[in-house]
Design an enzyme around this catalytic site. Sequence first.
Site, PDB file in Angstrom:
ATOM      1  CG  HIS A 122      -1.897   0.982   1.400  1.00 47.81           C
ATOM      2  ND1 HIS A 122      -1.649   2.272   1.788  1.00 47.81           N
ATOM      3  CD2 HIS A 122      -3.237   0.909   1.192  1.00 47.81           C
ATOM      4  CE1 HIS A 122      -2.790   2.950   1.822  1.00 47.81           C
ATOM      5  NE2 HIS A 122      -3.769   2.142   1.465  1.00 47.81           N
ATOM      6  CD  GLN A 202      -6.835  -4.492   3.924  1.00 44.18           C
ATOM      7  OE1 GLN A 202      -7.758  -5.253   4.216  1.00 44.18           O
ATOM      8  NE2 GLN A 202      -7.048  -3.226   3.650  1.00 44.18           N
ATOM      9  CE  LYS A 225      -7.423  -0.270   6.258  1.00 38.21           C
ATOM     10  NZ  LYS A 225      -8.049  -0.001   4.955  1.00 38.21           N
TER      11      LYS A 225
HETATM   12  N1  PMP Z   1      -1.702  -0.690   4.613  1.00 40.78           N
HETATM   13  C1  PMP Z   1      -2.633  -1.443   4.014  1.00 40.78           C
HETATM   14  C2  PMP Z   1      -2.248  -2.805   3.507  1.00 40.78           C
HETATM   15  C3  PMP Z   1      -3.939  -0.965   3.886  1.00 40.78           C
HETATM   16  O1  PMP Z   1      -4.858  -1.712   3.289  1.00 40.78           O
HETATM   17  C4  PMP Z   1      -4.256   0.314   4.399  1.00 40.78           C
HETATM   18  C5  PMP Z   1      -5.653   0.887   4.277  1.00 40.78           C
HETATM   19  N2  PMP Z   1      -6.230   0.761   3.022  1.00 40.78           N
HETATM   20  C6  PMP Z   1      -3.250   1.047   5.021  1.00 40.78           C
HETATM   21  C7  PMP Z   1      -1.980   0.519   5.114  1.00 40.78           C
HETATM   22  C8  PMP Z   1      -3.506   2.404   5.585  1.00 40.78           C
HETATM   23  O2  PMP Z   1      -4.430   2.333   6.633  1.00 40.78           O
HETATM   24  P1  PMP Z   1      -5.063   3.657   7.243  1.00 40.78           P
HETATM   25  O3  PMP Z   1      -5.600   4.443   6.086  1.00 40.78           O
HETATM   26  O4  PMP Z   1      -6.144   3.148   8.148  1.00 40.78           O
HETATM   27  O5  PMP Z   1      -3.985   4.370   7.969  1.00 40.78           O
END
Ligand code: PMP
Length: 405
Positions: A122, A202, A225
């Site tokens: 990500h 995730q 999440k």
């Molecule tokens: N890492 C991964 C693998 C994610 O799926 C996400 C959220 N989509 C994030 C980091 C970032 O999370 P957040 O936006 O809750 O800080």
Amino acid sequence: MINFDNIRAEFPILSRQIYNKPLVYLDNAATTQKPRCVIDAEALVYQTINSNIHRGVHHLSNLCTEAYENARKTIARFIHAPHDHEVLLTRGTTESINLVAYSFAHSFMQAGDEVIVSQLEHHSNIVPWQLMEQTRGIVLKVIPITNEGELDLSLLPALITPKTKLISVAHVSNALGTINPVKDIIHLAHARNIAVMIDGAQAIQHITVDVQDLDCDFYAFSGHKLYGPTGIGVLYGKEKYLNQMIPYQGGGEMIQNVSFTKTTFNELPYKFEAGTPNYAGAIALAAAIDFIENIGMKNLEEKEHQLLDYAHQQLALIPGLRFIGTAKNKSGVVSFLVDNIHPYDMGMMLDKMGIAVRTGHHCAQPVMDRLGIPGTVRASFAFYNTNNEIDLLKAGILKVKQLFA
Ligand code: PMP
């Protein structure tokens, strides 16, 4: 025998309608819905114990502090952290990773030292390191992925040099659902004295996470999440690193003594929790963990496995549908493309049927570049989803195909 219909009924939003159709919520990788007990827990803080924590002498402040510190204990138990003070409360995964990138790079790395991430990450496990490239002169290296969307670990040993200080990888890919063999990576890294950070955003909601069994040095996740509120997250870190790392932010709470000649920092975990924290969010996150533990992680994993298998099986029957990411080990996510239909059009038309999916690059542009596609349609599951919802998704896709024929 767990009654998942009763559990689903605990989520008020799941019984609402979208365009006069029942909501089919298949965007759980973006955020999960909240059970009533979590919504109530957060409201109850404001109704009964709201007060700034840690610094008050009065009764309410003590009650709120106790609830906040109990929430930390619940989280520590949930991930099997050896010590409560190794559990830092942050705003979310993004802040947790930024904290490690900043503080680890400042405390343990020189210009030219290397961090390894993967092509599956990500953006929030890429950009914080790129900021350290710009400001600290560190070097970022990347583990490539295969056509199936798995890490090509055969290439990892060659990426490691005496300058490699940290490897930071996702436990589960948000774009493809691949479960990465993080334990193998940690083993390999530790044999070479390299620290490992796991982005668990995730994974935490799908897989039993035991940070001692993994032996990871850092583990990050977000409350929202994990059926908890937004604006609260977790960073687990081994005290041997955290104790030596400089604070990420300065302010109240994180100090022991402040003067213009010398300021000293508080002990763990407070050294990394500058300012008034999201205590209501932390307390509600603990309520979410209690809720999940009541279901049982094993039961939840089994249900989600069944949903994922059913989704693969049913969507595979759609002519012209191509799965993106066909890793052997997957969790929570089905990413796909349908011939001649742009993912955005598919998402928009499914929405009109009350079906919420995600479309696009899912904040993982390097994955899309590697696979040579602009993005995907992503359906992502939680234990409260049903086979019937997957049938509705399949029927919806077939309808969109007809409209485009
Ligand atoms: N890492 C991964 C693998 C994610 O799926 C996400 C959220 N989509 C994030 C980091 C970032 O999370 P957040 O936006 O809750 O800080």
